[in-house]
Write a protein that holds these residues in place. Structure first.
Motif, PDB file in Angstrom:
ATOM      1  N   LEU A 106     -20.028  52.625  -0.218  1.00 16.29           N
ATOM      2  CA  LEU A 106     -21.013  52.545  -1.288  1.00 16.29           C
ATOM      3  C   LEU A 106     -22.337  53.157  -0.854  1.00 16.29           C
ATOM      4  O   LEU A 106     -22.970  53.913  -1.616  1.00 16.29           O
ATOM      5  CB  LEU A 106     -21.210  51.084  -1.699  1.00 16.29           C
ATOM      6  N   ASP A 107     -22.781  52.853   0.347  1.00 14.42           N
ATOM      7  CA  ASP A 107     -24.051  53.396   0.839  1.00 14.42           C
ATOM      8  C   ASP A 107     -23.994  54.908   1.043  1.00 14.42           C
ATOM      9  O   ASP A 107     -24.967  55.617   0.794  1.00 14.42           O
ATOM     10  CB  ASP A 107     -24.439  52.723   2.164  1.00 14.42           C
ATOM     11  N   ARG A 108     -22.842  55.397   1.491  1.00  9.92           N
ATOM     12  CA  ARG A 108     -22.748  56.821   1.840  1.00  9.92           C
ATOM     13  C   ARG A 108     -22.403  57.697   0.646  1.00  9.92           C
ATOM     14  O   ARG A 108     -22.940  58.810   0.514  1.00  9.92           O
ATOM     15  CB  ARG A 108     -21.713  56.998   2.943  1.00  9.92           C
ATOM     16  N   TYR A 109     -21.506  57.239  -0.223  1.00 10.92           N
ATOM     17  CA  TYR A 109     -21.006  58.108  -1.294  1.00 10.92           C
ATOM     18  C   TYR A 109     -21.415  57.671  -2.698  1.00 10.92           C
ATOM     19  O   TYR A 109     -21.169  58.402  -3.653  1.00 10.92           O
ATOM     20  CB  TYR A 109     -19.480  58.203  -1.211  1.00 10.92           C
ATOM     21  N   GLY A 110     -21.986  56.479  -2.849  1.00 14.20           N
ATOM     22  CA  GLY A 110     -22.477  56.060  -4.148  1.00 14.20           C
ATOM     23  C   GLY A 110     -21.492  55.203  -4.921  1.00 14.20           C
ATOM     24  O   GLY A 110     -20.306  55.113  -4.580  1.00 14.20           O
ATOM     25  N   PRO A 111     -21.949  54.561  -6.005  1.00 15.82           N
ATOM     26  CA  PRO A 111     -21.111  53.632  -6.764  1.00 15.82           C
ATOM     27  C   PRO A 111     -19.965  54.299  -7.515  1.00 15.82           C
ATOM     28  O   PRO A 111     -18.930  53.680  -7.746  1.00 15.82           O
ATOM     29  CB  PRO A 111     -22.105  52.973  -7.728  1.00 15.82           C
ATOM     30  N   ARG A 112     -20.142  55.559  -7.918  1.00 13.75           N
ATOM     31  CA  ARG A 112     -19.072  56.212  -8.683  1.00 13.75           C
ATOM     32  C   ARG A 112     -17.832  56.424  -7.821  1.00 13.75           C
ATOM     33  O   ARG A 112     -16.714  56.098  -8.245  1.00 13.75           O
ATOM     34  CB  ARG A 112     -19.554  57.547  -9.244  1.00 13.75           C
ATOM     35  N   ILE A 113     -18.008  56.943  -6.621  1.00 16.24           N
ATOM     36  CA  ILE A 113     -16.870  57.152  -5.722  1.00 16.24           C
ATOM     37  C   ILE A 113     -16.220  55.818  -5.378  1.00 16.24           C
ATOM     38  O   ILE A 113     -14.986  55.685  -5.349  1.00 16.24           O
ATOM     39  CB  ILE A 113     -17.317  57.881  -4.444  1.00 16.24           C
ATOM     40  N   SER A 114     -17.054  54.816  -5.115  1.00 17.21           N
ATOM     41  CA  SER A 114     -16.529  53.485  -4.803  1.00 17.21           C
ATOM     42  C   SER A 114     -15.697  52.944  -5.960  1.00 17.21           C
ATOM     43  O   SER A 114     -14.594  52.415  -5.760  1.00 17.21           O
ATOM     44  CB  SER A 114     -17.683  52.528  -4.485  1.00 17.21           C
ATOM     45  N   GLY A 115     -16.208  53.088  -7.179  1.00 19.52           N
ATOM     46  CA  GLY A 115     -15.474  52.612  -8.351  1.00 19.52           C
ATOM     47  C   GLY A 115     -14.172  53.361  -8.569  1.00 19.52           C
ATOM     48  O   GLY A 115     -13.151  52.762  -8.940  1.00 19.52           O
ATOM     49  N   ILE A 116     -14.170  54.666  -8.318  1.00 20.83           N
ATOM     50  CA  ILE A 116     -12.952  55.461  -8.493  1.00 20.83           C
ATOM     51  C   ILE A 116     -11.891  55.068  -7.466  1.00 20.83           C
ATOM     52  O   ILE A 116     -10.692  54.969  -7.788  1.00 20.83           O
ATOM     53  CB  ILE A 116     -13.282  56.968  -8.399  1.00 20.83           C
ATOM     54  N   ILE A 117     -12.324  54.804  -6.232  1.00 18.33           N
ATOM     55  CA  ILE A 117     -11.378  54.317  -5.222  1.00 18.33           C
ATOM     56  C   ILE A 117     -10.752  53.002  -5.678  1.00 18.33           C
ATOM     57  O   ILE A 117      -9.538  52.789  -5.545  1.00 18.33           O
ATOM     58  CB  ILE A 117     -12.089  54.136  -3.867  1.00 18.33           C
ATOM     59  N   GLY A 118     -11.581  52.114  -6.240  1.00 15.64           N
ATOM     60  CA  GLY A 118     -11.060  50.854  -6.763  1.00 15.64           C
ATOM     61  C   GLY A 118     -10.031  51.071  -7.853  1.00 15.64           C
ATOM     62  O   GLY A 118      -9.017  50.357  -7.918  1.00 15.64           O
ATOM     63  N   CYS A 119     -10.247  52.066  -8.710  1.00 15.41           N
ATOM     64  CA  CYS A 119      -9.289  52.378  -9.785  1.00 15.41           C
ATOM     65  C   CYS A 119      -7.922  52.730  -9.218  1.00 15.41           C
ATOM     66  O   CYS A 119      -6.883  52.230  -9.684  1.00 15.41           O
ATOM     67  CB  CYS A 119      -9.788  53.548 -10.626  1.00 15.41           C
TER      68      CYS A 119
END
Length: 536
Positions: A106-119
């Protein structure tokens, strides 16, 4: 000004500051959508007590039962019970352990990448569960594992939305936390549909339909959610003050410099009119009051993470977290067999289990606002003492073989669970500080999660050694929790008293001498007769 704001928003710096009605509506939609998908995905694995009867009814792991157990017609055999509970244990442990990598991503790549990984993790988990009965290997444990891993990626990446409307950040966090707690109701709703359909709406159908949820989250991340985290009020003002568009140039004329200064001051004025004073005097006063009330604020601030984890502050809260998390997950996984033994009635145990399935998500929603007030307005010692008192009461109620005690136990448990998790993070922030919060708090939760594998050993003890009697294990957990809890409260109480004494001494030393009304400063400061004795 409009072009500046648009440029800043595109960089993910500004957040939803109500520069226009359209911007405000967009931000409100972002928050609402985040609450919805957290409700559907953030913590669904903690609805294990609700889906476990469905899995038993479908004969999951029934092949592990011995011939004698099958001939006796037992509802759940020993090996089946152990493997089902292992599925939940692996998921619960993974949820806690993955907090560290989630924060880093989350700190390095942002909330969008984190959310997509969760998907993608949720999609893999749902597919494993849907086709688990057709796979040549055990697909239930990896399926539940991936569902557990997807939740934190989706949930934690939503925290930054509390900065969309800073004046209401607490309410937004309460909504997100409430959505996480309520997400356990997803499996409850499915179980009710499964029972109403007489088993025709079997798991494969449900989990294939559930694929709509990660698809919805993916579309939201791609087309609605910000790619970078929204910033706090202070960061927003600093961005406006240091915007490179306003940097003076060598060729600037006086008029251009004046225009740039006016544009910068206008932006800051717009921010402060919507968010409060630039120096946040009111917010600062509130925070100082909270610090004094807590009694432990700043105890280890400024130290390295390694120095902090070698102190009793860390050791005691970690031991307390390990014991309490083990008790919580053990109760969630074994509530029905526990009360079947204690009440000597399978129908009564089913009623208690059904009540628990409904109360668990509702307890989180109802208690969230009160938890915030409790943590802000009472000392950390009081909060910890309350946790120990409630945990001890839950332990006592859990060994009383009466139906009223079972319902009282469930009611206290569903309120205690969100209070406990929130209080531990609050303790870590106040004692260890935000500079090392991620490392220290992540280590606490990670260690507690790893040691939760001991729950499988507790299951084996209950079924093999104590012949399904949960009392010995519950009494052992109760005693251990009480001893560790009293030690933690006693240590924090002594340290808070010492901190308060040092604070008062510091204020006394720093106090300035104030003259009484009407006193003459010259007379007060002149030398007195006795000061001249012995002087030549």
């Amino acid at each position: 000004l409009a072009l500046r704001v648009l440029n800043v928003q595109r960089k993910g710096v500004a957040g939803c500051r109500m520069w226009s009605l359209a911007d405000g509506r967009l931000c409100a939609v972002q928050v609402a959508v985040a609450v919805v998908y957290c409700l559907l995905a953030a913590g669904i694995v903690f609805g294990y007590a609700a889906i476990k009867p469905v899995l038993i009814s479908e004969g999951v792991y029934r092949n592990l039962c011995t011939r004698e157990e099958l001939e006796q017609g037992v509802r759940v055999c020993y090996a089946q019970e152990i493997r089902l509970n292992l599925m939940f244990t692996v998921a619960a442990v993974s949820t806690n352990v993955c907090a560290l990598p989630v924060g880093t991503i989350l700190d390095r790549y942002g909330p969008r990448i984190s959310g997509i990984i969760g998907c993608f993790l949720l999609t893999i988990g749902a597919l494993f569960f849907a086709f688990a009965s057709e796979l040549p290997f055990d697909g239930y444990i990896p399926g539940y594992l991936f569902l557990a891993l997807g939740g934190p990626f989706v949930f934690i990446s939503s925290f930054q939305l509390s900065n969309t409307f800073p004046k209401h950040s607490g309410s937004i966090l309460a909504l997100l936390t409430g959505a996480f707690d309520t997400s356990s109701a997803v499996f409850l709703i499915y179980r009710l549909i499964y029972q109403a359909s007489n088993g025709t709406f079997w798991p494969k159908k449900f989990f294939l339909i559930y694929l709509v949820v990660p698809a919805f989250i993916l579309l939201a991340q791609l087309f609605l959610m910000p790619s970078t985290s929204y910033k706090t009020v202070g960061e927003l003002v600093a961005s406006a003050e240091n915007d490179p568009l306003d940097a003076p140039q060598a060729t600037d004329t006086d008029s251009l410099r004046a225009a740039r200064r006016h544009r910068r001051e206008s932006a800051i004025s717009e921010i402060t009119s919507l968010l409060g004073s630039k120096d946040a005097a009111h917010q600062t006063a509130d925070e100082e009051s909270k610090k004094r009330v807590s009694g432990v604020w700043g105890a280890l601030h400024g130290r390295t993470a390694w120095q902090q984890i070698r102190t009793p502050w860390f050791v005691l809260i970690t031991l307390f977290t390990v014991v309490q998390m083990t008790r919580i997950n053990y109760f969630v996984a074994t509530i029905r067999p526990q009360y079947e033994y204690l009440l000597h009635s399978y129908p009564a145990a089913v009623r208690v289990n059904s009540f628990f399935d409904v109360a668990l998500p509702l307890g989180g929603v109802i208690s969230v606002p009160f938890i915030g007030l409790l943590l802000d307005r009472t000392s950390t010692v009081f909060v910890l003492a309350l946790l120990v008192a409630i945990a001890t009461t839950i332990g006592v109620l859990g060994v009383i073989p009466r139906l009223w005690a079972a319902y009282a136990n469930v009611c206290l448990f569903v309120v205690y669970r969100p209070l406990y998790y929130t209080a531990v993070s609050d303790y870590a922030a106040k004692v260890f500080g935000f500079h090392t919060f991620g490392k220290v708090y992540g280590l606490i939760i990670c260690l507690a999660g790893l040691l939760n594998f001991s729950k499988s050993g507790l299951d084996a003890l209950t079924h093999r050694v104590f012949r399904n009697d949960p009392l010995p294990v519950n009494l052992a957990l109760l005693t251990t929790a009480a001893v560790v809890g009293v030690a933690l409260v006693g240590y924090v109480w002594r340290q808070s008293r010492r901190n308060e004494r040092e604070r008062l001494e510091g204020e006394a030393e720093g106090a300035r001498e104030v003259l009484m009304p009407g006193a003459d400063a010259a007379l007060v400061g002149r030398e007195q007769g006795h000061q001249e004795y012995g002087i030549d």
